[in-house]
Design a protein around this motif. Structure first.
Motif, PDB file in Angstrom:
ATOM      1  N   TYR A 236      -6.069  41.355  12.083  1.00 53.15           N
ATOM      2  CA  TYR A 236      -4.675  40.890  11.950  1.00 53.15           C
ATOM      3  C   TYR A 236      -4.252  40.935  10.481  1.00 53.15           C
ATOM      4  N   SER A 237      -3.069  41.493  10.233  1.00 55.74           N
ATOM      5  CA  SER A 237      -2.664  41.643   8.832  1.00 55.74           C
ATOM      6  C   SER A 237      -1.257  41.082   8.564  1.00 55.74           C
ATOM      7  N   ARG A 238      -0.840  40.108   9.362  1.00 61.27           N
ATOM      8  CA  ARG A 238       0.483  39.493   9.166  1.00 61.27           C
ATOM      9  C   ARG A 238       0.455  38.022   9.531  1.00 61.27           C
ATOM     10  N   ASN A 239       1.409  37.290   8.981  1.00 62.95           N
ATOM     11  CA  ASN A 239       1.710  35.959   9.476  1.00 62.95           C
ATOM     12  C   ASN A 239       2.708  36.173  10.614  1.00 62.95           C
ATOM     13  N   TYR A 243       7.377  37.163   9.260  1.00 62.29           N
ATOM     14  CA  TYR A 243       7.159  38.515   8.722  1.00 62.29           C
ATOM     15  C   TYR A 243       7.831  38.701   7.359  1.00 62.29           C
ATOM     16  N   LEU A 244       8.808  37.838   7.046  1.00 63.68           N
ATOM     17  CA  LEU A 244       9.673  38.129   5.903  1.00 63.68           C
ATOM     18  C   LEU A 244       9.186  37.530   4.585  1.00 63.68           C
ATOM     19  N   SER A 245       8.331  36.526   4.663  1.00 63.00           N
ATOM     20  CA  SER A 245       7.823  35.928   3.420  1.00 63.00           C
ATOM     21  C   SER A 245       6.558  36.650   2.976  1.00 63.00           C
ATOM     22  N   PRO A 246       6.247  36.559   1.677  1.00 63.09           N
ATOM     23  CA  PRO A 246       5.046  37.249   1.185  1.00 63.09           C
ATOM     24  C   PRO A 246       3.789  36.822   1.942  1.00 63.09           C
ATOM     25  N   PHE A 247       2.920  37.781   2.198  1.00 67.20           N
ATOM     26  CA  PHE A 247       1.645  37.513   2.885  1.00 67.20           C
ATOM     27  C   PHE A 247       0.561  38.296   2.133  1.00 67.20           C
ATOM     28  N   PRO A 248      -0.031  37.666   1.123  1.00 68.08           N
ATOM     29  CA  PRO A 248      -0.982  38.391   0.265  1.00 68.08           C
ATOM     30  C   PRO A 248      -2.360  38.546   0.908  1.00 68.08           C
ATOM     31  N   TYR A 277      10.450  44.951  10.318  1.00 73.61           N
ATOM     32  CA  TYR A 277      10.299  44.959   8.864  1.00 73.61           C
ATOM     33  C   TYR A 277       9.461  43.764   8.414  1.00 73.61           C
ATOM     34  N   ALA A 278       8.609  43.980   7.427  1.00 71.82           N
ATOM     35  CA  ALA A 278       7.861  42.897   6.786  1.00 71.82           C
ATOM     36  C   ALA A 278       7.899  43.152   5.276  1.00 71.82           C
ATOM     37  N   THR A 279       8.105  42.107   4.514  1.00 74.02           N
ATOM     38  CA  THR A 279       8.210  42.246   3.064  1.00 74.02           C
ATOM     39  C   THR A 279       6.891  42.767   2.472  1.00 74.02           C
ATOM     40  N   PHE A 280       6.981  43.670   1.557  1.00 73.55           N
ATOM     41  CA  PHE A 280       5.839  44.326   0.884  1.00 73.55           C
ATOM     42  C   PHE A 280       5.042  45.248   1.817  1.00 73.55           C
ATOM     43  N   ARG A 378      17.207  46.343  -1.272  1.00 77.17           N
ATOM     44  CA  ARG A 378      18.189  45.710  -0.388  1.00 77.17           C
ATOM     45  C   ARG A 378      17.454  45.014   0.767  1.00 77.17           C
ATOM     46  N   TYR A 379      16.488  45.716   1.330  1.00 79.20           N
ATOM     47  CA  TYR A 379      15.660  45.138   2.395  1.00 79.20           C
ATOM     48  C   TYR A 379      14.903  43.913   1.864  1.00 79.20           C
ATOM     49  N   MET A 380      14.242  44.106   0.739  1.00 78.11           N
ATOM     50  CA  MET A 380      13.356  43.057   0.216  1.00 78.11           C
ATOM     51  C   MET A 380      14.139  41.790  -0.104  1.00 78.11           C
ATOM     52  N   LEU A 381      15.287  41.945  -0.766  1.00 82.16           N
ATOM     53  CA  LEU A 381      16.057  40.762  -1.163  1.00 82.16           C
ATOM     54  C   LEU A 381      16.662  40.059   0.053  1.00 82.16           C
ATOM     55  N   THR A 382      17.048  40.829   1.052  1.00 82.30           N
ATOM     56  CA  THR A 382      17.573  40.213   2.281  1.00 82.30           C
ATOM     57  C   THR A 382      16.456  39.396   2.946  1.00 82.30           C
ATOM     58  N   ALA A 383      15.265  39.991   3.026  1.00 85.00           N
ATOM     59  CA  ALA A 383      14.126  39.306   3.649  1.00 85.00           C
ATOM     60  C   ALA A 383      13.761  38.040   2.873  1.00 85.00           C
ATOM     61  N   LEU A 384      13.779  38.143   1.552  1.00 80.31           N
ATOM     62  CA  LEU A 384      13.363  36.993   0.747  1.00 80.31           C
ATOM     63  C   LEU A 384      14.395  35.861   0.759  1.00 80.31           C
ATOM     64  N   SER A 385      15.634  36.163   1.178  1.00 80.81           N
ATOM     65  CA  SER A 385      16.603  35.072   1.328  1.00 80.81           C
ATOM     66  C   SER A 385      16.161  34.161   2.480  1.00 80.81           C
ATOM     67  N   PHE A 386      15.473  34.742   3.460  1.00 83.57           N
ATOM     68  CA  PHE A 386      14.905  33.936   4.559  1.00 83.57           C
ATOM     69  C   PHE A 386      13.841  32.977   3.997  1.00 83.57           C
ATOM     70  N   THR A 387      12.961  33.511   3.161  1.00 84.26           N
ATOM     71  CA  THR A 387      11.910  32.677   2.555  1.00 84.26           C
ATOM     72  C   THR A 387      12.533  31.515   1.784  1.00 84.26           C
ATOM     73  N   HIS A 388      13.554  31.832   1.011  1.00 85.29           N
ATOM     74  CA  HIS A 388      14.195  30.805   0.190  1.00 85.29           C
ATOM     75  C   HIS A 388      14.838  29.731   1.082  1.00 85.29           C
ATOM     76  N   LEU A 389      15.476  30.177   2.165  1.00 84.91           N
ATOM     77  CA  LEU A 389      16.079  29.217   3.102  1.00 84.91           C
ATOM     78  C   LEU A 389      15.010  28.306   3.715  1.00 84.91           C
ATOM     79  N   GLN A 390      13.894  28.890   4.046  1.00 81.22           N
ATOM     80  CA  GLN A 390      12.794  28.109   4.622  1.00 81.22           C
ATOM     81  C   GLN A 390      12.269  27.083   3.621  1.00 81.22           C
TER      82      GLN A 390
END
Ligand SMILES: [Zn+2]
Length: 439
Positions: A236-239, A243-248, A277-280, A378-390
């Motif tokens: 498994y390689s995702r949370n 999917y939108l927040s960083p997953f190192p 879509y998943a960030t990074f 554009r994709y990355m910043l849209t996705a990271l707005s979800f992280t920030h909201l969370q």
């Protein structure tokens, strides 16, 4: 006449160019030997044909004759009575009977129709034969005679695999060590019968050998290894909750791939975000693919190289931030959660202050980006707005209302971005999330 000669010369020159181009393309895509014969990554980046050619990876939608719990595609939604399992003395449509001759003949027909006997070079395929996704096991007379119990369907399932493997020696047949087929068979399996073993028990952290989950996983591999050399691991390689927040996950995955190689595992399937879509993901798919060829890959250097090449304007900023996350996971040995909430992500690796600073700097820097980089940002910043909201939702405050409204507007931009409809695996639609929080 002269005109004709010129035309012919140009035509020949074009042919030569095409030849050179295709030769170059072939050379570019020659891969070194990999310790794994199957290198599946279930990610949106790896769904692109050119990426799989370039990275030397596989995809379940293209490299399997039958994948996962999809036997219904062969036997139909309402299969023949003889294919329906007997549970507690009664017919039960929730499960199959793998002693069924009808199931065998339908499978043979399906394989011949779609893939032939696999004798033609390049036509052999991998076929997965798994019970329905529940713990029920058929206990009809024939299945009991094969060795089935109410909790163990391995005997009847592996009998079916043996028959198919004998009929089609050029194809490979797999089951999974899961639910009613977790137990290994008592007899050795033919060379073209293998098993998928899930790595879900192995904790997602860089050091895992002193854990109960590790011992469980090792025990399972050992039992199956005695019966087959064809072991594939399902990892498994995702949370899957986010999917939108960083997953190192790269340094963690590297240790796991090294372990799988030491155990003689022949194939890897990394379950990611599928088509979502998943960030990074672009970078992570590239690094994971490289790791499958080089288990000692210098992950830090490769991440820096990837971003420098693909994000000329913002690459250093992204690489520096992403590497901080990987280093935190590496040094703290925290678990990176596979079904994690924002609270768990923050507790593990996601520093709120560092994240908000990064997002703000990336937003500024993105204004200078052009072409493909601009689109990816554009994709990355849209996705990271979800992280920030969370993150804001963790500590709701009236002071944040304006910022929250801005972030919601930004996240609404997902509608224009192909593949960005969900933030997680199940019941995780971005529009529903927006409706819920936008009040
Ligand atoms: Zn049965």
């Amino acid at each position: 006449m002269k005109k004709k000669t010129t035309f012919k010369a140009i035509y020949n020159f074009c042919l030569c160019l095409i030849g050179l181009t295709s030769c170059y393309a072939q050379n570019k895509n020659v891969h070194p030997a990999s310790p794994f014969e199957f290198r599946g990554i279930y990610s949106p980046t790896n769904a692109l044909d050119n990426i799989r050619d370039q990275y030397g990876t596989h995809h379940v939608d293209y490299d399997w004759g039958l994948w996962g719990h999809n036997l219904h595609k062969v036997v139909g939604e309402n299969p023949d009575e003889s294919i329906v399992a007997t549970i507690d003395g009664k017919k039960d449509k929730d499960q199959y009977c793998f002693s069924s001759d009808k199931m065998y003949s339908q499978l043979v027909e399906y394989i011949i129709d779609n893939f032939g006997d696999g004798e033609t070079p390049g036509s052999s395929t991998r076929i997965s034969i798994m019970p329905r996704d529940n713990k029920k096991s058929c206990t009809c007379k024939q299945c009991i005679a094969a060795g089935n119990t109410a909790t163990n369907a391995t005997p009847a399932v592996t009998n079916m695999l043996r028959k198919l493997a004998k009929r089609f020696p050029k194809h490979q047949f797999f089951t999974s060590a899961y639910h009613s087929t977790r137990m290994a068979p008592t007899e050795k399996l033919p060379a073209n019968v293998g098993v998928f073993i899930s790595a879900i028990d192995l904790p997602m952290r860089v050091t895992f050998t002193e854990t109960k989950g590790y011992r469980t996983f090792m025990g399972l591999v050992k039992e199956w290894k005695e019966k087959t050399d064809l072991i594939y691991v399902w990892d498994y390689s995702r949370n899957f909750s986010d999917y939108l927040s960083p997953f190192p996950c790269l340094k963690v995955m590297q240790r796991r791939l090294q372990l799988f190689n030491r155990l003689g595992v022949k194939g890897i399937f990394l379950n990611g975000s599928g088509d979502d879509y998943a960030t990074f993901d672009d970078m992570q798919t590239c690094i994971l693919a490289k790791m499958m060829y080089d288990l000692a890959l210098d992950v830090d250097a490769e991440i820096q190289k990837y971003y420098k090449t693909n994000y000329p304007e913002t690459g250093k900023l992204i690489a520096d931030y992403y590497l901080q996350l990987e280093h935190r996971v590496d040094e703290s040995n925290h678990i990176i959660p596979l079904y994690g909430s924002m609270e768990e992500e923050v507790a593990s690796y996601l520093n709120v202050k560092a994240f908000t600073e990064f997002r703000s700097r990336l937003e500024d820097a993105s204004k200078k980006a052009t072409g493909a980089e601009k689109e990816k940002l554009r994709y990355m910043l849209t996705a990271l707005s979800f992280t920030h909201l969370q993150m804001l939702a963790m500590k709701p405050s009236d002071d944040n209302q304006q910022l929250k409204a801005q972030l919601i507007e930004q996240l609404k931009g997902h509608k224009q971005l192909k593949g960005m409809n969900n933030y997680g695996e199940t019941d995780a639609v971005i529009d529903t999330y927006i409706q819920k929080i936008d009040n």
